[in-house]
Design an enzyme around this catalytic site. Structure first.
Site, PDB file in Angstrom:
ATOM      1  CG  ASP A  73       2.809  -2.289   4.688  1.00 17.18           C
ATOM      2  OD1 ASP A  73       1.662  -2.215   4.188  1.00 17.18           O
ATOM      3  OD2 ASP A  73       3.022  -2.589   5.879  1.00 17.18           O
TER       4      ASP A  73
ATOM      5  CG  HIS B  93      -0.464  -4.095   6.894  1.00 14.91           C
ATOM      6  ND1 HIS B  93       0.752  -3.513   7.135  1.00 14.91           N
ATOM      7  CD2 HIS B  93      -1.136  -4.025   8.058  1.00 14.91           C
ATOM      8  CE1 HIS B  93       0.813  -3.108   8.387  1.00 14.91           C
ATOM      9  NE2 HIS B  93      -0.326  -3.406   8.964  1.00 14.91           N
TER      10      HIS B  93
ATOM     11  CB  SER C 189      -0.805  -1.670  11.447  1.00 14.15           C
ATOM     12  OG  SER C 189      -0.181  -2.830  11.898  1.00 14.15           O
TER      13      SER C 189
END
Length: 247
Positions: free
Chosen positions: A107, A63, A200
Site C-alpha cells: 500500500d 489506496h 491515510s
C-alpha cells in the site's frame, strides 16, 4: 478509526472489506511548522496525507490513488491561506505494481511534483529509513483526519500523535491472518489513540526517519485494534529505482 472496519488513513472509499480511516484520535494540535514534510493531497478538498521525501517526490498510500492530485505543502490550517503554502500539481502518480486493494499489501505510491518544492522553514523533506522499525520505538503520526472514534470531527489544523511501534506478534494477534511482512502496527492496545479517516497516506516518523505510511485498521482507537501501517523500509529500493527511472 471508524466504528466499522476501516483503512486507517484513507481519504477515498476503497472496495475492500475495510472502511476508510485516516484521522488522528486522542492526539494534539501540532506546533506550526513542526511537521514540514507533511503534505495534504487535494482533489477539490483534502482526502489523504503524504510525505515529501525529495524536492520533487512525495510518498503516500496506494489506496489514496486518484488520477488528478494537487499536492499542498507548508500547510497547517487547511481552511486558511496562511502565506506559507505551496500548491503543486502532480506530474506523475505511480502506485506500486503489486498493490493489492483487497488486503492492502504493498500500500504505497509515489507522486512526482510538476515543479520542485521550495525547501524552507515550512517545507522540508523527511529521510527514508536505514533499518526497519524496532518494537517500542516512539513515533510521530500526523494528519488532518477525523478526531472522533465514533462520529466525525475533521480538524482544520494539523493533528499529531505520539505512539509506540508494537511487536509483530501483537500486531498479528490483533488482526489474525491479515498482517503481511510489509505491514506493522503502531498504537495502543487499550485504545483511545489512533489514526483515522483522512489520515491515510500520511507519515509515521520514528527517530527522524519515515518508517510508516497510514494504511488501514478496524475502526479508530478501538481496543486491541491498533493502526496498521505500510513498512517503508521494505520499499526503499523500489522508491529509489522508481525515482531514477522517472527523473
Amino acid at each position: 478509526m471508524n466504528p466499522l472496519l476501516i483503512l486507517a488513513f484513507v481519504g477515498a472509499a476503497v472496495a475492500v472489506p475495510f472502511d476508510d480511516d485516516d484521522k488522528i484520535v486522542g492526539g494534539y494540535t501540532c506546533e506550526e511548522n513542526s511537521v514540514p514534510y507533511q503534505v495534504s493531497l487535494n482533489s477539490g478538498s483534502h482526502f489523504c496525507g503524504g510525505s515529501l521525501i525529495s524536492e520533487q517526490w512525495v510518498v503516500s498510500a496506494g489506496h489514496c490513488y486518484k488520477p488528478h492530485i494537487q499536492v499542498r505543502l507548508g500547510e497547517h490550517n487547511i481552511e486558511v491561506l496562511e502565506g506559507n503554502e505551496q500548491f503543486i500539481n502532480a506530474a506523475k502518480i505511480i502506485r506500486h505494481p503489486k498493490y493489492n486493494r483487497i488486503i492492502l499489501n504493498n500500500d504505497i505510491m509515489l507522486i512526482k511534483l510538476s515543479t520542485p518544492a521550495v525547501i524552507n522553514a515550512h517545507v522540508s523533506t523527511i529521510s527514508l529509513p536505514t533499518a526497519p522499525p524496532a518494537a517500542g520505538t516512539e513515533c510521530l503520526i500526523s494528519g488532518w483526519g477525523n478526531t472522533l472514534s465514533s462520529g466525525a470531527d475533521y480538524p482544520d489544523e494539523l493533528q499529531c500523535l505520539d505512539a509506540p511501534v508494537l511487536t509483530q506478534a501483537k500486531c498479528k494477534a490483533s488482526y489474525p491472518l491479515k498482517i503481511t511482512s510489509n505491514m506493522f502496527c503502531v498504537g495502543f492496545l487499550e485504545g483511545g489513540k489512533d489514526s483515522c479517516q483522512g489520515d491515510s497516506g500520511g507519515p509515521v516518523v520514528c527517530n527522524g526517519q519515515l518508517q510508516g505510511i497510514v494504511s488501514w485498521g478496524y475502526g479508530c482507537a478501538q481496543k486491541r485494534r491498533p493502526g496498521v501501517y505500510t513498512k517503508v523500509y521494505n520499499y526503499v529500493d523500489w522508491i529509489k529505482d522508481t525515482i531514477a527511472a522517472n527523473s
